[in-house]
Design a protein around this motif. Sequence first.
Motif, PDB file in Angstrom:
ATOM      1  N   ILE A 180     -50.722 -27.227 -35.784  1.00 47.28           N
ATOM      2  CA  ILE A 180     -50.005 -27.181 -34.505  1.00 47.28           C
ATOM      3  C   ILE A 180     -50.962 -27.567 -33.377  1.00 47.28           C
ATOM      4  O   ILE A 180     -50.609 -28.356 -32.492  1.00 47.28           O
ATOM      5  CB  ILE A 180     -49.383 -25.785 -34.279  1.00 47.28           C
ATOM      6  N   LYS A 181     -52.169 -27.034 -33.416  1.00 46.15           N
ATOM      7  CA  LYS A 181     -53.180 -27.358 -32.403  1.00 46.15           C
ATOM      8  C   LYS A 181     -53.517 -28.854 -32.432  1.00 46.15           C
ATOM      9  O   LYS A 181     -53.606 -29.489 -31.375  1.00 46.15           O
ATOM     10  CB  LYS A 181     -54.444 -26.529 -32.662  1.00 46.15           C
ATOM     11  N   TRP A 182     -53.689 -29.415 -33.631  1.00 50.28           N
ATOM     12  CA  TRP A 182     -53.989 -30.851 -33.737  1.00 50.28           C
ATOM     13  C   TRP A 182     -52.897 -31.677 -33.061  1.00 50.28           C
ATOM     14  O   TRP A 182     -53.175 -32.589 -32.285  1.00 50.28           O
ATOM     15  CB  TRP A 182     -54.058 -31.298 -35.189  1.00 50.28           C
ATOM     16  N   ILE A 183     -51.653 -31.370 -33.397  1.00 48.54           N
ATOM     17  CA  ILE A 183     -50.520 -32.136 -32.876  1.00 48.54           C
ATOM     18  C   ILE A 183     -50.428 -31.967 -31.365  1.00 48.54           C
ATOM     19  O   ILE A 183     -50.218 -32.942 -30.629  1.00 48.54           O
ATOM     20  CB  ILE A 183     -49.213 -31.715 -33.582  1.00 48.54           C
ATOM     21  N   ASP A 184     -50.598 -30.744 -30.889  1.00 52.73           N
ATOM     22  CA  ASP A 184     -50.530 -30.472 -29.455  1.00 52.73           C
ATOM     23  C   ASP A 184     -51.610 -31.254 -28.703  1.00 52.73           C
ATOM     24  O   ASP A 184     -51.326 -31.898 -27.688  1.00 52.73           O
ATOM     25  CB  ASP A 184     -50.670 -28.968 -29.215  1.00 52.73           C
ATOM     26  N   ARG A 185     -52.846 -31.187 -29.190  1.00 53.12           N
ATOM     27  CA  ARG A 185     -53.943 -31.905 -28.526  1.00 53.12           C
ATOM     28  C   ARG A 185     -53.683 -33.422 -28.551  1.00 53.12           C
ATOM     29  O   ARG A 185     -53.895 -34.109 -27.553  1.00 53.12           O
ATOM     30  CB  ARG A 185     -55.281 -31.565 -29.165  1.00 53.12           C
ATOM     31  N   ASP A 186     -53.236 -33.918 -29.686  1.00 55.13           N
ATOM     32  CA  ASP A 186     -52.955 -35.344 -29.808  1.00 55.13           C
ATOM     33  C   ASP A 186     -51.857 -35.771 -28.829  1.00 55.13           C
ATOM     34  O   ASP A 186     -51.978 -36.808 -28.171  1.00 55.13           O
ATOM     35  CB  ASP A 186     -52.555 -35.664 -31.253  1.00 55.13           C
TER      36      ASP A 186
END
Length: 170
Positions: A64-70
Amino acid sequence: MPVPQTKAELLQAIDVQFARLMRELERIPGELYREASLDGHAKGTRMSVGDLVAYLIGWGELVIKWIDRDQRGEPVDFPETGYKWNELGRLAQKFYGDFCTLPPAELIARLRRSKETLEALITARDDQALYGRAWYGKWTLGRMIQFNTSSPYANAHGRLRKWKKAKGLA
């Protein structure tokens, strides 16, 4: 189950594997959740059922963090800030520690929330966004999500079945 190639297949794989995992988790007495009697994620270590659930939560929330940052155009530290891909055992230990104070019901609720959040993120994308291009190295976003949801759910289900059989709980 074959490797998902579409949004619909990914959502189905997550649902199927999560449901299988939940059936196993729901049958484990709460007093056994913190007993370190499962093989750990790092060679030669032991973990508890709670640690196994913490591991799944940790990876789900990390995706979720990866997708949010991306989405925000920010750099993503893969796999996590301060960790390299060859340090996943150490990252697993971090996840265990992050959630070690949560009782079983809260662990399950947090795992369910991460799964639901990921499903919403998947649903908001089309097949092209999930599988039409590389997202990290050679891997598509859909494949990165699958690596960290349905695959570990299936692995955890197998670990729990083996553990329950050895404990006479099956």
